[in-house]
Scaffold this active site. Structure first.
Site, PDB file in Angstrom:
ATOM      1  N   HIS A 102       0.877  -1.176   0.000  1.00  0.00           N
ATOM      2  CA  HIS A 102       0.000   0.000   0.000  1.00  0.00           C
ATOM      3  C   HIS A 102       0.917   1.230   0.000  1.00  0.00           C
ATOM      4  O   HIS A 102       1.972   1.213   0.646  1.00  0.00           O
ATOM      5  CB  HIS A 102      -0.831   0.135   1.273  1.00  0.00           C
ATOM      6  CG  HIS A 102      -1.781  -0.979   1.568  1.00  0.00           C
ATOM      7  ND1 HIS A 102      -1.426  -2.098   2.268  1.00  0.00           N
ATOM      8  CD2 HIS A 102      -3.101  -1.118   1.295  1.00  0.00           C
ATOM      9  CE1 HIS A 102      -2.481  -2.885   2.404  1.00  0.00           C
ATOM     10  NE2 HIS A 102      -3.510  -2.325   1.818  1.00  0.00           N
ATOM     11  N   ASP A 105       2.161   2.172   3.413  1.00  0.00           N
ATOM     12  CA  ASP A 105       3.069   1.232   4.092  1.00  0.00           C
ATOM     13  C   ASP A 105       4.514   1.626   3.836  1.00  0.00           C
ATOM     14  O   ASP A 105       5.375   1.489   4.697  1.00  0.00           O
ATOM     15  CB  ASP A 105       3.006  -0.201   3.516  1.00  0.00           C
ATOM     16  CG  ASP A 105       1.644  -0.812   3.491  1.00  0.00           C
ATOM     17  OD1 ASP A 105       0.826  -0.454   4.334  1.00  0.00           O
ATOM     18  OD2 ASP A 105       1.426  -1.675   2.614  1.00  0.00           O
TER      19      ASP A 105
HETATM   20  C1  XLS Z   1      -7.775  -6.657   4.297  1.00  0.00           C
HETATM   21  C2  XLS Z   1      -7.269  -6.865   2.948  1.00  0.00           C
HETATM   22  C3  XLS Z   1      -6.091  -6.005   2.555  1.00  0.00           C
HETATM   23  C4  XLS Z   1      -5.929  -5.988   1.065  1.00  0.00           C
HETATM   24  C5  XLS Z   1      -5.089  -4.886   0.538  1.00  0.00           C
HETATM   25  O1  XLS Z   1      -8.509  -7.458   4.852  1.00  0.00           O
HETATM   26  O2  XLS Z   1      -6.996  -8.223   2.783  1.00  0.00           O
HETATM   27  O3  XLS Z   1      -4.932  -6.449   3.188  1.00  0.00           O
HETATM   28  O4  XLS Z   1      -5.416  -7.192   0.591  1.00  0.00           O
HETATM   29  O5  XLS Z   1      -5.620  -3.642   0.833  1.00  0.00           O
END
Ligand code: XLS
Ligand code: NI
Ligand code: NI
Length: 438
Positions: A102, A105
């Site tokens: 992300h 991140d």
């Molecule tokens: C949350 C999601 C997230 C997505 C990416 O539950 O799995 O991690 O994969 O935003």
């Protein structure tokens, strides 16, 4: 000398099922051919940045527990750089081909200054690009975090607040640009807070229309800048909201079709989101794959005794077998991969635990792949399935499927045949064949 973040681990290699070395693969042998393709190409593993590098192990009842040497000392941006270097060291040692992130991140937001936030992101993206070139590791997908900051508490694309929508739009624009810059094979939309907690304060129809507008704008922008990566929606039924609009694969399909988006987005199926929706991982994959929607996979699992998104590492051979069985029968992954959207448990505190976790997940999928290939090769289950539909392979079956007959044509045939029983479905036999292959 560059800093080493995982001095206790050398490169993880395949040593075979008899090896006693916990830091080796027992089953994942990247170059081994299975069903005509090397395992690495079937599996296309990816490491996720948010859990692996950033998740400290906090839960609603306590703070982080993990030892993370890349977070020791320095300002936010220094730590961000260390974290990125540690990420590539980890992935190189593990021998995985891809990563996912992300925007927030990898580079922290500069509170109150969007332009500076983007500059920070550019700085870290430049570092990541260099590390990609050095290591040959590639980006499976990027995404924008539209759920952590308080501005998104009521949603992003579906926020009742226009400025939150506008902010999210600018953030996604930038996130697509940096994904493009890093040569990403895809881009994911997980509707973090796109849903509602109570319908009594929610204009459901208007929010769904806004979500569709948002995605159309993203599709247009992607074309404008020539980004050819695949867009994905990641279904999830609940958490954090009571109801998430991207509930499951079928709900996403209906939404995409209704809004003219079905040619532009595929699905990123996450194992534990499937189980939260009351489906099996296998169901979600099979629905997506059989409708041409399967793009990528977030490989994890839930806990049968906990009703939330525990994001555990996938270790269940039955699940990985069903996953690979569906993938092999539908032509496998193309742009997508198996992204470990999974985190070590709060009591697994050492950097080495990250290796154990990923090795376990990779070996579980390698075994699933081999078992699925064996089942397909034996052809016994497929034989049973085609036998089960055998009556449809007749002239009448063909005519019904080709829309050549109506109810009135079928009536005399039904009267004449007056069917009273159908053949056994042999479920237990099939279950035995699967367990025998495992
Ligand atoms: C949350 C999601 C997230 C997505 C990416 O539950 O799995 O991690 O994969 O935003
Ligand atoms: Ni996910
Ligand atoms: Ni999830």
């Amino acid at each position: 000398m560059a800093k080493v973040y995982f001095p206790e681990v050398e490169k993880v290699v395949y040593e075979g099922a008899d090896s006693q070395n916990p830091l080796s693969f027992k089953h994942y042998n990247p170059d081994e051919l299975v069903a005509g393709k090397p395992m690495r190409e079937h599996l296309r593993f990816a490491v996720c940045y948010w859990h692996t590098m950033k998740g400290a192990g906090a839960d609603p009842f306590g703070v982080g527990t993990r030892v993370m040497p890349w977070c020791d000392g320095g300002d936010e941006m220094t730590i961000a750089e260390h974290t990125m270097r540690a990420n590539f060291e980890f992935i190189s040692k593990l021998g995985v081909g891809y990563w996912c992130f992300h925007d927030r991140d990898i580079a922290p937001e500069a509170e109150g200054d969007f332009v500076e936030t983007n500059k920070r992101l550019d700085r870290i993206v430049a570092l990541a690009k260099g590390l990609q070139d050095e290591t040959g590791i590639r980006l499976l997908w990027g995404t924008a975090c539209l759920f952590a900051h308080p501005r998104f508490m009521s949603g992003a694309a579906t926020s009742p607040n226009l400025d939150a929508f506008v902010h999210a739009a600018a953030q996604v624009k930038k996130a697509i640009e940096v994904t493009h810059e890093l040569g990403g094979a895809g881009y994911v939309f997980w509707g973090g807070r796109e849903g509602y907690d109570t319908l009594m304060n929610t204009d459901l129809r208007r929010e769904l229309e806004h979500l569709a507008r948002f995605l159309h704008m993203a599709v247009d922008y992607k074309k404008q800048i020539g980004f050819e990566g695949q867009f994905y929606i990641e279904p999830k039924p609940k958490e954090p909201t009571t109801h998430q609009y991207d509930h499951d694969a079928e709900a996403c399909y209906a939404f995409l079709q209704h809004h003219g988006l079905v040619d532009h987005l595929k699905l990123n199926i996450e194992a534990n989101h499937a189980t939260l929706a009351g489906h099996s991982f296998h169901h979600e994959l099979e629905f997506a794959a059989s409708h041409g929607l399967l793009g990528s996979i977030d490989a994890n699992r839930g806990d049968e005794l906990l009703g939330w998104d525990t994001d555990q590492f996938p270790t269940n051979l039955y699940d990985t077998t069903m996953c690979m069985y569906t993938l092999l029968r539908h032509g496998g992954l193309t742009t997508g991969g198996l992204n470990f959207d999974a985190k070590v448990r709060r009591q697994s505190t050492e950097p080495t635990d990250l290796f154990h976790a990923h090795i376990g997940g990779m070996d579980a999928f390698a075994r699933g792949l081999k078992i699925a290939a064996k089942l397909i090769d034996e052809g016994r289950i497929e034989g049973l399935v085609s036998g089960r539909y055998g009556t449809w392979d007749s002239e009448l079956g063909r005519k019904i499927e080709a829309d050549e007959v109506g109810l009135a044509d079928l009536e005399p045939i039904a009267h004449e045949r007056n069917v009273t029983s159908v053949a056994s479905s042999r479920q237990e036999l099939i279950e035995n064949l699967i367990n025998d292959a495992i």
